[in-house]
Design a protein around this motif. Structure first.
Motif, PDB file in Angstrom:
ATOM      1  N   GLU A 320       9.480 -18.859  19.875  1.00 54.22           N
ATOM      2  CA  GLU A 320      10.294 -17.756  20.401  1.00 54.22           C
ATOM      3  C   GLU A 320      10.873 -16.952  19.238  1.00 54.22           C
ATOM      4  O   GLU A 320      11.566 -17.497  18.369  1.00 54.22           O
ATOM      5  CB  GLU A 320      11.432 -18.329  21.240  1.00 54.22           C
ATOM      6  N   LEU A 321      10.582 -15.665  19.200  1.00 52.70           N
ATOM      7  CA  LEU A 321      11.060 -14.802  18.116  1.00 52.70           C
ATOM      8  C   LEU A 321      12.552 -14.537  18.293  1.00 52.70           C
ATOM      9  O   LEU A 321      12.993 -14.065  19.338  1.00 52.70           O
ATOM     10  CB  LEU A 321      10.285 -13.484  18.107  1.00 52.70           C
ATOM     11  N   ILE A 322      13.331 -14.829  17.252  1.00 48.30           N
ATOM     12  CA  ILE A 322      14.777 -14.630  17.295  1.00 48.30           C
ATOM     13  C   ILE A 322      15.202 -13.418  16.474  1.00 48.30           C
ATOM     14  O   ILE A 322      16.029 -12.609  16.911  1.00 48.30           O
ATOM     15  CB  ILE A 322      15.504 -15.893  16.779  1.00 48.30           C
ATOM     16  N   GLU A 323      14.618 -13.264  15.291  1.00 44.65           N
ATOM     17  CA  GLU A 323      15.106 -12.229  14.386  1.00 44.65           C
ATOM     18  C   GLU A 323      14.007 -11.804  13.434  1.00 44.65           C
ATOM     19  O   GLU A 323      13.178 -12.616  13.010  1.00 44.65           O
ATOM     20  CB  GLU A 323      16.304 -12.774  13.585  1.00 44.65           C
ATOM     21  N   VAL A 324      13.985 -10.514  13.085  1.00 46.55           N
ATOM     22  CA  VAL A 324      13.095  -9.966  12.061  1.00 46.55           C
ATOM     23  C   VAL A 324      13.966  -9.379  10.965  1.00 46.55           C
ATOM     24  O   VAL A 324      14.916  -8.634  11.252  1.00 46.55           O
ATOM     25  CB  VAL A 324      12.163  -8.882  12.627  1.00 46.55           C
ATOM     26  N   ARG A 325      13.646  -9.711   9.729  1.00 48.39           N
ATOM     27  CA  ARG A 325      14.423  -9.219   8.596  1.00 48.39           C
ATOM     28  C   ARG A 325      13.517  -8.555   7.558  1.00 48.39           C
ATOM     29  O   ARG A 325      12.387  -8.991   7.340  1.00 48.39           O
ATOM     30  CB  ARG A 325      15.175 -10.366   7.919  1.00 48.39           C
ATOM     31  N   VAL A 326      14.041  -7.506   6.922  1.00 51.63           N
ATOM     32  CA  VAL A 326      13.371  -6.857   5.797  1.00 51.63           C
ATOM     33  C   VAL A 326      14.319  -6.896   4.611  1.00 51.63           C
ATOM     34  O   VAL A 326      15.482  -6.503   4.719  1.00 51.63           O
ATOM     35  CB  VAL A 326      13.007  -5.400   6.118  1.00 51.63           C
ATOM     36  N   GLY A 327      13.845  -7.393   3.487  1.00 42.82           N
ATOM     37  CA  GLY A 327      14.660  -7.444   2.277  1.00 42.82           C
ATOM     38  C   GLY A 327      13.918  -6.855   1.102  1.00 42.82           C
ATOM     39  O   GLY A 327      12.684  -6.908   1.038  1.00 42.82           O
ATOM     40  N   HIS A 328      14.664  -6.285   0.168  1.00 47.35           N
ATOM     41  CA  HIS A 328      14.078  -5.694  -1.039  1.00 47.35           C
ATOM     42  C   HIS A 328      14.544  -6.491  -2.250  1.00 47.35           C
ATOM     43  O   HIS A 328      15.705  -6.431  -2.641  1.00 47.35           O
ATOM     44  CB  HIS A 328      14.481  -4.225  -1.173  1.00 47.35           C
ATOM     45  N   ARG A 329      13.614  -7.249  -2.834  1.00 47.87           N
ATOM     46  CA  ARG A 329      13.939  -8.111  -3.961  1.00 47.87           C
ATOM     47  C   ARG A 329      13.871  -7.298  -5.261  1.00 47.87           C
ATOM     48  O   ARG A 329      12.822  -6.746  -5.588  1.00 47.87           O
ATOM     49  CB  ARG A 329      12.954  -9.271  -4.055  1.00 47.87           C
ATOM     50  N   PRO A 330      14.937  -7.258  -6.049  1.00 49.02           N
ATOM     51  CA  PRO A 330      14.883  -6.518  -7.310  1.00 49.02           C
ATOM     52  C   PRO A 330      14.072  -7.272  -8.356  1.00 49.02           C
ATOM     53  O   PRO A 330      14.207  -8.492  -8.511  1.00 49.02           O
ATOM     54  CB  PRO A 330      16.360  -6.416  -7.717  1.00 49.02           C
ATOM     55  N   VAL A 331      13.209  -6.549  -9.079  1.00 46.57           N
ATOM     56  CA  VAL A 331      12.325  -7.194 -10.050  1.00 46.57           C
ATOM     57  C   VAL A 331      12.178  -6.309 -11.278  1.00 46.57           C
ATOM     58  O   VAL A 331      12.133  -5.083 -11.182  1.00 46.57           O
ATOM     59  CB  VAL A 331      10.944  -7.490  -9.420  1.00 46.57           C
ATOM     60  N   THR A 332      12.115  -6.928 -12.446  1.00 50.69           N
ATOM     61  CA  THR A 332      11.901  -6.230 -13.712  1.00 50.69           C
ATOM     62  C   THR A 332      10.438  -6.326 -14.119  1.00 50.69           C
ATOM     63  O   THR A 332       9.668  -7.113 -13.557  1.00 50.69           O
ATOM     64  CB  THR A 332      12.762  -6.839 -14.821  1.00 50.69           C
ATOM     65  N   ALA A 333      10.067  -5.571 -15.138  1.00 47.77           N
ATOM     66  CA  ALA A 333       8.670  -5.557 -15.585  1.00 47.77           C
ATOM     67  C   ALA A 333       8.239  -6.906 -16.151  1.00 47.77           C
ATOM     68  O   ALA A 333       7.064  -7.273 -16.057  1.00 47.77           O
ATOM     69  CB  ALA A 333       8.465  -4.456 -16.633  1.00 47.77           C
ATOM     70  N   ASP A 334       9.181  -7.658 -16.758  1.00 50.00           N
ATOM     71  CA  ASP A 334       8.803  -8.978 -17.288  1.00 50.00           C
ATOM     72  C   ASP A 334       9.159 -10.108 -16.333  1.00 50.00           C
ATOM     73  O   ASP A 334       9.046 -11.285 -16.686  1.00 50.00           O
ATOM     74  CB  ASP A 334       9.429  -9.215 -18.663  1.00 50.00           C
ATOM     75  N   HIS A 335       9.597  -9.752 -15.112  1.00 53.02           N
ATOM     76  CA  HIS A 335       9.907 -10.709 -14.048  1.00 53.02           C
ATOM     77  C   HIS A 335      11.089 -11.626 -14.370  1.00 53.02           C
ATOM     78  O   HIS A 335      11.297 -12.627 -13.682  1.00 53.02           O
ATOM     79  CB  HIS A 335       8.676 -11.566 -13.705  1.00 53.02           C
ATOM     80  N   LEU A 336      11.876 -11.291 -15.374  1.00 49.28           N
ATOM     81  CA  LEU A 336      13.069 -12.054 -15.697  1.00 49.28           C
ATOM     82  C   LEU A 336      14.302 -11.304 -15.208  1.00 49.28           C
ATOM     83  O   LEU A 336      14.335 -10.071 -15.234  1.00 49.28           O
ATOM     84  CB  LEU A 336      13.171 -12.295 -17.202  1.00 49.28           C
ATOM     85  N   PRO A 337      15.339 -12.024 -14.782  1.00 47.83           N
ATOM     86  CA  PRO A 337      16.545 -11.362 -14.275  1.00 47.83           C
ATOM     87  C   PRO A 337      17.314 -10.606 -15.355  1.00 47.83           C
ATOM     88  O   PRO A 337      17.039 -10.739 -16.560  1.00 47.83           O
ATOM     89  CB  PRO A 337      17.373 -12.534 -13.740  1.00 47.83           C
ATOM     90  N   LEU A 338      18.294  -9.855 -14.905  1.00 45.53           N
ATOM     91  CA  LEU A 338      19.216  -9.144 -15.783  1.00 45.53           C
ATOM     92  C   LEU A 338      20.626  -9.660 -15.483  1.00 45.53           C
ATOM     93  O   LEU A 338      21.223  -9.316 -14.470  1.00 45.53           O
ATOM     94  CB  LEU A 338      19.149  -7.638 -15.529  1.00 45.53           C
ATOM     95  N   PHE A 339      21.145 -10.497 -16.370  1.00 43.83           N
ATOM     96  CA  PHE A 339      22.467 -11.089 -16.192  1.00 43.83           C
ATOM     97  C   PHE A 339      23.321 -10.791 -17.422  1.00 43.83           C
ATOM     98  O   PHE A 339      22.942 -11.139 -18.545  1.00 43.83           O
ATOM     99  CB  PHE A 339      22.398 -12.617 -16.046  1.00 43.83           C
TER     100      PHE A 339
END
Length: 470
Positions: A320-339
């Motif tokens: 039974e379908l309860i919820e649909v979600r769309v998310g936008h994951r932030p990504v850099t060119a080298d795939h490493l985070p920015l902290f």
């Protein structure tokens, strides 16, 4: 409208923003949050996430050894302190957010490199003293696929969590904290104002702060005015659009089950939620100009449903379908985070986490808070926004990433005659090489697109651009 003055203003009300605010408050700083507290939170990665704490299962056989060592070490730091962090949140909020231990990684005929990926994942776990146990697919509870699984790997030190429950617990703490103010509205711009940074809020308010933490995903640096953006000099961020669903499944699922990464995505996966619900995810399509209001497409849902029923459990067709979600994951060119601290001493970043934001949230919060309370202490961290981001040449990337492009093109459930996948890989690689090296309008457009998003996930966009331009 009002004008507020604070020690730190955090722009963003997803998990990274709230985790950072929580950490800063524990260091006796006044904190103001700017970002929606209520509403649908359209496009927010936190609430759309599967939230597997995948220290090792994000490893791919094609990853360079240095990348594996770096990323696994950082994810392991976050995982090691995760339960203690949750205990602090539970005590402060009165809401216990449980971890569900363990993640299964299964290999099957859909992935030509699955065996190599599982071996690389197991090797990474064992290199860091963590168990990785191969088992028969029949031992995996909840796994009943149409496409027979060939092997299964149990990672007991990984886990999963409900990110919605975690966000709500943090919201409870921050909303009631005497030193925290929350503007339930989006930020619209940031500029310098004397000795402060001034954050403009959509409701007309202004927040003045000694420090600014940008934690609102891929588009966050676009809030800065031109002079400030130039001084911040943040590496560019792009968005990985993911669609997920939550269903009421006709079977019990005691632990998360996933396939390895493939087709520029994290593979098909199902994650247990409370009350018999199951999370299914997820797609991944790179976007250079994300539309946060755009809902899931039928193509995205078809890919998700097909892969889940074929690879994980055929009875999901009756869920039974309860919820649909769309998310936008932030990504850099080298795939490493920015902290941490940027080129401007008052501006700090907590973004770029791609598929590991839920796992890395407490680690990010500590790094950012250290950069504020102990200036210079995090300057050499590998996730520093001031690092030199390595960008591979387009020709190099085409040569190494066309297999992922073919896997993506074959979704959902496509199959090619024996031997033809390699032929298609070579053809697409040669075609993209020729286009990218030319001088036609098509070649110019492809190179321009690549310059905006120089990463493997851009290849589907390049292929699409090459086909559209005449």
């Amino acid at each position: 409208m009002s004008e507020a003055v604070t020690d730190v203003v955090v722009v963003g009300s997803g998990l990274l923003g709230l985790s950072t605010a929580f950490e800063l408050l524990n260091r006796d700083l006044d904190v103001t949050i700017v970002g929606p507290r209520t509403g649908e939170h359209n496009g927010q990665a936190s609430r759309a996430a599967g939230a597997m704490l995948t220290v090792f299962s994000e490893v791919e056989a094609t990853h360079a050894p240095d990348r594996i060592r770096l990323e696994v070490a950082q994810r392991l730091i976050a995982r090691t302190g995760y339960q203690a962090w949750l205990d602090r949140i539970g005590e402060a909020s009165g809401r216990q957010v449980p971890l569900i231990p363990g993640v299964w990684v299964i290999g099957n005929g859909y992935g030509t490199d699955d065996t190599a990926h599982l071996k690389a994942i197991a090797a990474a776990a064992e290199a860091h003293g963590s168990p990785a146990e191969f088992a028969a697919p029949g031992d995996v509870a909840g796994l009943a696929p149409q496409v027979r699984a060939s092997e299964a790997l149990w990672l007991p030190d990984e886990a999963s969590i409900d990110p919605g429950a975690l966000v709500e617990a943090l919201t409870t703490i921050l909303s009631a904290h005497r030193r925290c103010r929350w503007f339930n509205s989006a930020a619209t711009g940031v500029h310098e104002h004397g000795e402060h940074l001034a954050v403009q809020v959509a409701d007309g308010s202004t927040v003045l702060a000694a420090h600014l933490v940008l934690a609102a995903g891929a588009g966050v640096t676009g809030l800065l005015d031109a002079d400030l953006a130039q001084e911040v000099a943040a590496p560019p961020l792009r968005s990985g659009r993911g669609v997920s669903v939550v269903v009421r499944a006709p079977f019990a699922l005691p632990a998360a089950v996933r396939s390895p990464n493939r087709g520029f995505a994290c593979g098909s996966h199902m994650v247990p939620r409370a009350d018999g619900r199951v999370y299914l995810g997820a797609t991944n399509r790179l976007s250079t100009e994300p539309d946060y209001g755009r809902r899931a497409t039928l193509d995205e849902l078809a890919t998700l449903m097909h892969d889940a029923t074929a690879e994980l459990n055929t009875t999901l067709r009756d869920a039974e379908l309860i919820e649909v979600r769309v998310g936008h994951r932030p990504v850099t060119a080298d795939h490493l985070p920015l902290f941490g601290r940027t080129g401007h001493p008052m501006v700090h970043l907590a973004t770029g986490t791609y598929r590991c934001g839920v796992l890395l949230a407490p680690h990010a919060a500590t790094i950012v808070a250290d950069g504020i309370t102990s200036p210079g202490s995090t300057a050499e961290h590998p996730y520093s926004p001031r690092r030199q981001v390595h960008v591979p040449a387009l020709q190099e990337l085409i040569a190494t990433s066309t297999r992922g492009l073919v896997e993506m093109l074959c979704q959902p459930g496509g199959s090619l005659p024996a031997g033809s996948q390699e032929l298609l890989e070579r053809f697409l690689g040669a075609a993209l090489h020729e286009i990218a090296a030319g001088s036609s309008p098509r070649a110019v457009a492809v190179r321009r697109l690549w310059e905006r998003a120089p990463m493997a996930e851009c290849l589907p966009l390049l292929l699409d651009a090459a086909g559209r331009i005449r």
